[in-house]
Motif scaffolding. Structure first.
Motif, PDB file in Angstrom:
ATOM      1  N   LEU A  33       0.831  -1.202   0.000  1.00  0.00           N
ATOM      2  CA  LEU A  33       0.000   0.000   0.000  1.00  0.00           C
ATOM      3  C   LEU A  33       0.869   1.256   0.000  1.00  0.00           C
ATOM      4  CD1 LEU A  33      -2.868   1.087   0.093  1.00  0.00           C
ATOM      5  CD2 LEU A  33      -2.763   0.973   2.579  1.00  0.00           C
ATOM      6  N   GLN A  34       1.936   1.269   0.778  1.00  0.00           N
ATOM      7  CA  GLN A  34       2.841   2.412   0.794  1.00  0.00           C
ATOM      8  C   GLN A  34       3.521   2.589  -0.556  1.00  0.00           C
ATOM      9  OE1 GLN A  34       5.373   1.519   4.119  1.00  0.00           O
ATOM     10  NE2 GLN A  34       3.955   2.368   5.629  1.00  0.00           N
ATOM     11  N   GLU A  35       3.902   1.483  -1.190  1.00  0.00           N
ATOM     12  CA  GLU A  35       4.521   1.574  -2.517  1.00  0.00           C
ATOM     13  C   GLU A  35       3.529   2.130  -3.533  1.00  0.00           C
ATOM     14  OE1 GLU A  35       5.956  -2.319  -3.461  1.00  0.00           O
ATOM     15  OE2 GLU A  35       7.490  -2.283  -1.893  1.00  0.00           O
ATOM     16  N   LYS A  36       2.290   1.674  -3.462  1.00  0.00           N
ATOM     17  CA  LYS A  36       1.261   2.186  -4.378  1.00  0.00           C
ATOM     18  C   LYS A  36       1.014   3.670  -4.140  1.00  0.00           C
ATOM     19  CE  LYS A  36      -0.192  -1.881  -6.076  1.00  0.00           C
ATOM     20  NZ  LYS A  36      -0.272  -2.304  -7.416  1.00  0.00           N
ATOM     21  N   ASP A  37       0.952   4.074  -2.870  1.00  0.00           N
ATOM     22  CA  ASP A  37       0.764   5.495  -2.554  1.00  0.00           C
ATOM     23  C   ASP A  37       1.919   6.330  -3.091  1.00  0.00           C
ATOM     24  OD1 ASP A  37      -1.654   5.077  -1.304  1.00  0.00           O
ATOM     25  OD2 ASP A  37      -0.820   5.040   0.734  1.00  0.00           O
ATOM     26  N   ALA A  38       3.141   5.824  -2.946  1.00  0.00           N
ATOM     27  CA  ALA A  38       4.310   6.543  -3.460  1.00  0.00           C
ATOM     28  C   ALA A  38       4.236   6.643  -4.982  1.00  0.00           C
ATOM     29  CB  ALA A  38       5.593   5.835  -3.031  1.00  0.00           C
ATOM     30  N   LEU A  39       3.811   5.574  -5.635  1.00  0.00           N
ATOM     31  CA  LEU A  39       3.671   5.590  -7.091  1.00  0.00           C
ATOM     32  C   LEU A  39       2.601   6.592  -7.518  1.00  0.00           C
ATOM     33  CD1 LEU A  39       4.354   4.400  -9.881  1.00  0.00           C
ATOM     34  CD2 LEU A  39       2.617   2.653  -9.447  1.00  0.00           C
ATOM     35  N   ILE A  40       1.496   6.621  -6.806  1.00  0.00           N
ATOM     36  CA  ILE A  40       0.418   7.567  -7.124  1.00  0.00           C
ATOM     37  C   ILE A  40       0.912   8.995  -6.965  1.00  0.00           C
ATOM     38  CG2 ILE A  40      -1.802   8.464  -6.301  1.00  0.00           C
ATOM     39  CD1 ILE A  40      -2.591   5.513  -5.765  1.00  0.00           C
ATOM     40  N   ARG A  41       1.620   9.280  -5.878  1.00  0.00           N
ATOM     41  CA  ARG A  41       2.171  10.631  -5.685  1.00  0.00           C
ATOM     42  C   ARG A  41       3.135  10.992  -6.804  1.00  0.00           C
ATOM     43  NH1 ARG A  41       2.260   8.967  -0.345  1.00  0.00           N
ATOM     44  NH2 ARG A  41       4.451   8.405  -0.493  1.00  0.00           N
ATOM     45  N   HIS A  42       3.972  10.042  -7.189  1.00  0.00           N
ATOM     46  CA  HIS A  42       4.931  10.282  -8.269  1.00  0.00           C
ATOM     47  C   HIS A  42       4.198  10.570  -9.587  1.00  0.00           C
ATOM     48  CE1 HIS A  42       8.563   9.913 -10.650  1.00  0.00           C
ATOM     49  NE2 HIS A  42       7.961   9.031 -11.412  1.00  0.00           N
ATOM     50  N   LEU A  43       3.183   9.782  -9.890  1.00  0.00           N
ATOM     51  CA  LEU A  43       2.417   9.984 -11.126  1.00  0.00           C
ATOM     52  C   LEU A  43       1.660  11.310 -11.096  1.00  0.00           C
ATOM     53  CD1 LEU A  43       1.077   6.377 -11.732  1.00  0.00           C
ATOM     54  CD2 LEU A  43       2.866   7.565 -13.011  1.00  0.00           C
ATOM     55  N   GLU A  44       1.117  11.674  -9.935  1.00  0.00           N
ATOM     56  CA  GLU A  44       0.429  12.962  -9.826  1.00  0.00           C
ATOM     57  C   GLU A  44       1.397  14.120 -10.054  1.00  0.00           C
ATOM     58  OE1 GLU A  44      -1.342  12.655  -5.951  1.00  0.00           O
ATOM     59  OE2 GLU A  44      -3.242  11.910  -6.767  1.00  0.00           O
ATOM     60  N   ASN A  45       2.619  14.004  -9.503  1.00  0.00           N
ATOM     61  CA  ASN A  45       3.629  15.039  -9.720  1.00  0.00           C
ATOM     62  C   ASN A  45       4.014  15.122 -11.189  1.00  0.00           C
ATOM     63  OD1 ASN A  45       3.715  15.778  -7.031  1.00  0.00           O
ATOM     64  ND2 ASN A  45       5.396  14.400  -6.526  1.00  0.00           N
ATOM     65  N   ASP A  46       4.177  13.963 -11.833  1.00  0.00           N
ATOM     66  CA  ASP A  46       4.493  13.956 -13.271  1.00  0.00           C
ATOM     67  C   ASP A  46       3.376  14.611 -14.071  1.00  0.00           C
ATOM     68  OD1 ASP A  46       6.918  12.750 -12.934  1.00  0.00           O
ATOM     69  OD2 ASP A  46       6.276  10.756 -13.620  1.00  0.00           O
ATOM     70  N   TRP A  47       2.136  14.294 -13.713  1.00  0.00           N
ATOM     71  CA  TRP A  47       0.994  14.870 -14.438  1.00  0.00           C
ATOM     72  C   TRP A  47       0.985  16.388 -14.273  1.00  0.00           C
ATOM     73  CZ3 TRP A  47      -3.270  17.692 -12.954  1.00  0.00           C
ATOM     74  CH2 TRP A  47      -4.242  17.857 -13.929  1.00  0.00           C
ATOM     75  N   GLU A  48       1.235  16.847 -13.059  1.00  0.00           N
ATOM     76  CA  GLU A  48       1.231  18.286 -12.798  1.00  0.00           C
ATOM     77  C   GLU A  48       2.342  18.978 -13.583  1.00  0.00           C
ATOM     78  OE1 GLU A  48      -0.062  21.808 -11.521  1.00  0.00           O
ATOM     79  OE2 GLU A  48      -1.071  19.908 -11.116  1.00  0.00           O
ATOM     80  N   ARG A  49       3.526  18.360 -13.622  1.00  0.00           N
ATOM     81  CA  ARG A  49       4.625  18.944 -14.410  1.00  0.00           C
ATOM     82  C   ARG A  49       4.274  18.967 -15.896  1.00  0.00           C
ATOM     83  NH1 ARG A  49       8.119  16.143 -10.700  1.00  0.00           N
ATOM     84  NH2 ARG A  49       8.114  14.361 -12.105  1.00  0.00           N
ATOM     85  N   SER A  50       3.660  17.898 -16.391  1.00  0.00           N
ATOM     86  CA  SER A  50       3.263  17.848 -17.801  1.00  0.00           C
ATOM     87  C   SER A  50       2.219  18.915 -18.111  1.00  0.00           C
ATOM     88  CB  SER A  50       2.693  16.469 -18.150  1.00  0.00           C
ATOM     89  OG  SER A  50       3.677  15.482 -18.016  1.00  0.00           O
ATOM     90  N   ARG A  51       1.257  19.086 -17.211  1.00  0.00           N
ATOM     91  CA  ARG A  51       0.224  20.092 -17.412  1.00  0.00           C
ATOM     92  C   ARG A  51       0.830  21.489 -17.445  1.00  0.00           C
ATOM     93  NH1 ARG A  51      -2.218  23.697 -14.724  1.00  0.00           N
ATOM     94  NH2 ARG A  51      -1.249  23.114 -12.761  1.00  0.00           N
ATOM     95  N   ALA A  52       1.730  21.766 -16.525  1.00  0.00           N
ATOM     96  CA  ALA A  52       2.372  23.081 -16.487  1.00  0.00           C
ATOM     97  C   ALA A  52       3.195  23.309 -17.756  1.00  0.00           C
ATOM     98  CB  ALA A  52       3.257  23.192 -15.244  1.00  0.00           C
ATOM     99  N   GLN A  53       3.905  22.278 -18.214  1.00  0.00           N
ATOM    100  CA  GLN A  53       4.690  22.397 -19.438  1.00  0.00           C
ATOM    101  C   GLN A  53       3.773  22.656 -20.636  1.00  0.00           C
ATOM    102  OE1 GLN A  53       7.941  22.502 -19.849  1.00  0.00           O
ATOM    103  NE2 GLN A  53       7.865  22.593 -22.068  1.00  0.00           N
ATOM    104  N   ARG A  54       2.657  21.936 -20.714  1.00  0.00           N
ATOM    105  CA  ARG A  54       1.711  22.130 -21.826  1.00  0.00           C
ATOM    106  C   ARG A  54       1.155  23.557 -21.817  1.00  0.00           C
ATOM    107  NH1 ARG A  54      -2.000  18.799 -20.368  1.00  0.00           N
ATOM    108  NH2 ARG A  54      -3.446  20.380 -19.659  1.00  0.00           N
ATOM    109  N   GLU A  55       0.825  24.060 -20.629  1.00  0.00           N
ATOM    110  CA  GLU A  55       0.314  25.430 -20.546  1.00  0.00           C
ATOM    111  C   GLU A  55       1.364  26.443 -20.986  1.00  0.00           C
ATOM    112  OE1 GLU A  55      -1.118  25.950 -16.574  1.00  0.00           O
ATOM    113  OE2 GLU A  55      -2.958  24.810 -16.966  1.00  0.00           O
ATOM    114  N   ARG A  56       2.631  26.224 -20.588  1.00  0.00           N
ATOM    115  CA  ARG A  56       3.703  27.134 -21.033  1.00  0.00           C
ATOM    116  C   ARG A  56       3.840  27.097 -22.546  1.00  0.00           C
ATOM    117  NH1 ARG A  56       6.279  25.162 -16.328  1.00  0.00           N
ATOM    118  NH2 ARG A  56       7.320  23.550 -17.519  1.00  0.00           N
ATOM    119  N   GLU A  57       3.785  25.893 -23.127  1.00  0.00           N
ATOM    120  CA  GLU A  57       3.900  25.763 -24.581  1.00  0.00           C
ATOM    121  C   GLU A  57       2.739  26.457 -25.288  1.00  0.00           C
ATOM    122  OE1 GLU A  57       4.188  21.568 -25.220  1.00  0.00           O
ATOM    123  OE2 GLU A  57       6.276  21.477 -24.551  1.00  0.00           O
TER     124      GLU A  57
END
Length: 119
Positions: free
Chosen positions: A38-62
């Motif tokens: 469960l902790q590994e899954k939570d860490a993966l979810i946090r990592h994926l959410e951070n990646d999504w947020e970075r991708s969204r910010a990059q798309r908005e800048r573009e």
């Protein structure tokens, strides 16, 4: 017949209380394993959410860069033309969007909205 009776009655009664305690200790490693998963899954979810947020910010800048580039290109073209409308454009439209608006208005004026043009 005596052999069957002795194995059936003697081990069953003491084995019922003895089976419960051995089941309890094996649950601890299973629970620990499940908590770790469960902790590994939570860490993966946090990592994926951070990646999504970075991708969204990059798309908005573009997108902002693209809009700025189009605006600057249109402005440069307008300045090259001396700020006057090009030949053949309807009634003083000076920007691409203004031309599109005028074309849409003219098209709607020719054909009633939602009806086929009459011949």
């Amino acid at each position: 017949s005596g052999f069957r009776g002795s194995t059936r009655s003697a081990p069953q009664k003491p084995s019922v209380p003895l089976k419960d305690p051995p089941r309890t200790p094996p649950l601890a490693p299973v629970l620990r394993l499940l908590r770790n998963q469960l902790q590994e899954k939570d860490a993966l979810i946090r990592h994926l959410e951070n990646d999504w947020e970075r991708s969204r910010a990059q798309r908005e800048r573009e997108e902002r860069l693209l809009v700025t580039a189009w605006y600057n290109m249109g402005l440069a073209l307008q300045q090259q033309e001396g700020g006057t409308p090009s030949r053949g454009l309807p009634s003083g439209a000076q920007s691409f969007l203004a031309q599109q608006r005028l074309a849409t208005v003219a098209r709607r004026a020719r054909t009633p909205h939602g009806r086929a043009p009459s011949s």
